[in-house]
Design a protein around this motif. Structure first.
Motif, PDB file in Angstrom:
ATOM      1  N   CYS A  77       0.861  -1.184   0.000  1.00 22.20           N
ATOM      2  CA  CYS A  77       0.000   0.000   0.000  1.00 22.20           C
ATOM      3  C   CYS A  77       0.895   1.230   0.000  1.00 22.20           C
ATOM      4  O   CYS A  77       1.902   1.284   0.700  1.00 22.20           O
TER       5      CYS A  77
ATOM      6  N   CYS B 165      -7.252   4.345   5.658  1.00 22.43           N
ATOM      7  CA  CYS B 165      -6.943   3.963   4.275  1.00 22.43           C
ATOM      8  C   CYS B 165      -7.883   2.843   3.834  1.00 22.43           C
ATOM      9  O   CYS B 165      -8.035   1.844   4.521  1.00 22.43           O
TER      10      CYS B 165
ATOM     11  N   CYS C 144      -0.138   4.356   0.730  1.00 20.37           N
ATOM     12  CA  CYS C 144      -0.644   5.490   1.505  1.00 20.37           C
ATOM     13  C   CYS C 144       0.457   5.986   2.453  1.00 20.37           C
ATOM     14  O   CYS C 144       1.381   5.246   2.783  1.00 20.37           O
TER      15      CYS C 144
ATOM     16  N   CYS D 190      -5.512  -0.562   3.070  1.00 21.07           N
ATOM     17  CA  CYS D 190      -4.770  -1.344   4.070  1.00 21.07           C
ATOM     18  C   CYS D 190      -5.272  -1.107   5.483  1.00 21.07           C
ATOM     19  O   CYS D 190      -4.715  -1.640   6.436  1.00 21.07           O
TER      20      CYS D 190
HETATM   21 ZN   LIG Z   1      -2.889   2.175   2.900  1.00 27.44          ZN
END
Ligand SMILES: [Zn+2]
Length: 306
Positions: A240, A273, A242, A276
């Motif tokens: 991920c 998020c 983010c 995730c």
């Molecule tokens: Zn994430």
């Protein structure tokens, strides 16, 4: 071997095949949510497809498949970057009931208004540069059908896609005619029946075999008579992208008034998020600081959470 992507070139037939088999990486996606089995299946098939399509990325960045649904599934996103880092998420309609045997069409194209988009997003976009995006109405009764139709209309490439997924594995085979015969320098003679023969081989694949066989073994079983050239096998993983930094920029784009509203109802602003489940928390002081200092002034282009 788990989580592998294998590419084969059929020189004489001017065709190419990608095979993907995801287990650990797919289970990490699954562990982020508790969606019903028909939803997981659709998401897994989309993840397998995005991994194979990302193999053709010509730049560092991500390939994103987005399906906007008009049924119980509102949004499906599967993303894979050029390092084969993948992630995915689903948004369901509120208070939705999903039958155990719900079909793809019932889930995302109930009234025929579903849309499929494929986005190519370079990692280091120039200022003002937009990601490339192709959008088509959803056509077809499965994820594979819909993407085949997309490839046909947008890339004019004959494509045969086989996709399967359950809670343990997401797997795909993508057979494609190369853009133009003779695209690959070959001393062998062009085999005009190659495409039909390869397609027939791929069509023999049954779901249980597909889900339980790694790409190495499956490539041998399907294509042993075709003598393909194999490119290096690549490894996929869950990833991920983010970050707190991206969330901060998203909050700045919302504007101070919006954050003040949120802070009047709770002591902190909480952002989770979708991919995730990472949680980002901001106190009132931290929110205020976003608007008073630093390079992330409101003039920066509108960013996204991800
Ligand atoms: Zn994430």
């Amino acid at each position: 071997m788990t989580d592998t992507l294998r590419t084969l070139i059929f020189d004489q037939s001017s065709c190419r095949a990608h095979l993907v088999h995801l287990t650990d990486a797919w289970k990490q996606v699954v562990s982020q949510n508790t969606h019903p089995a028909p939803v997981q299946k659709v998401l897994g098939e989309l993840v397998a497809a995005s991994t194979m399509l990302s193999a053709s990325l010509k730049f560092e960045g991500s390939l994103i498949i987005q399906i906007q649904g008009d049924g119980p599934i509102r949004l499906l996103v599967a993303e894979c970057n050029s390092r084969l880092g993948l992630r995915a998420t689903v948004k369901l309609a509120d208070d939705t009931q999903i039958a155990e045997n719900a079909t793809f069409k019932e889930l995302v194209n109930a009234t025929g208004k579903g849309i499929c988009a494929i986005i190519l997003d370079p990692r280091n976009r120039l200022p003002g540069q937009e990601p490339y995006q192709g959008i088509v109405p959803l056509a077809g009764s499965t994820v594979a059908d819909s993407l085949e139709a997309y490839m046909h209309s947008s890339e004019q490439l004959e494509t045969r896609l086989i996709l399967n997924a359950d809670e343990n594995a997401a797997a795909g085979v993508m057979l494609q005619q190369m853009p133009q015969h003779g695209g690959i320098v070959s001393t062998k003679e062009f085999d005009a029946d190659g495409w039909d023969r390869l397609k027939a081989l791929v069509n023999t694949l049954q779901t249980p075999e597909h889900l339980n066989t790694d790409t190495d073994e499956l490539a041998k079983r399907l294509f042993w008579e075709e003598d393909p050239d194999g490119l290096a096998q690549r490894q996929a993983h869950f990833e991920c992208t983010c970050s707190r930094d991206k969330v901060e920029r998203m909050l700045v784009s919302l504007g101070q008034a919006e954050l003040d509203d949120a802070l009047s109802e709770a002591p902190t602003v909480e952002i989770q998020c979708d991919f995730c489940n990472a949680n980002y928390s901001f106190t009132r002081d931290e929110c205020n600081a976003l608007f008073t200092s630093g390079p992330d002034s409101p003039e920066t282009p509108p960013p996204t959470l991800h």
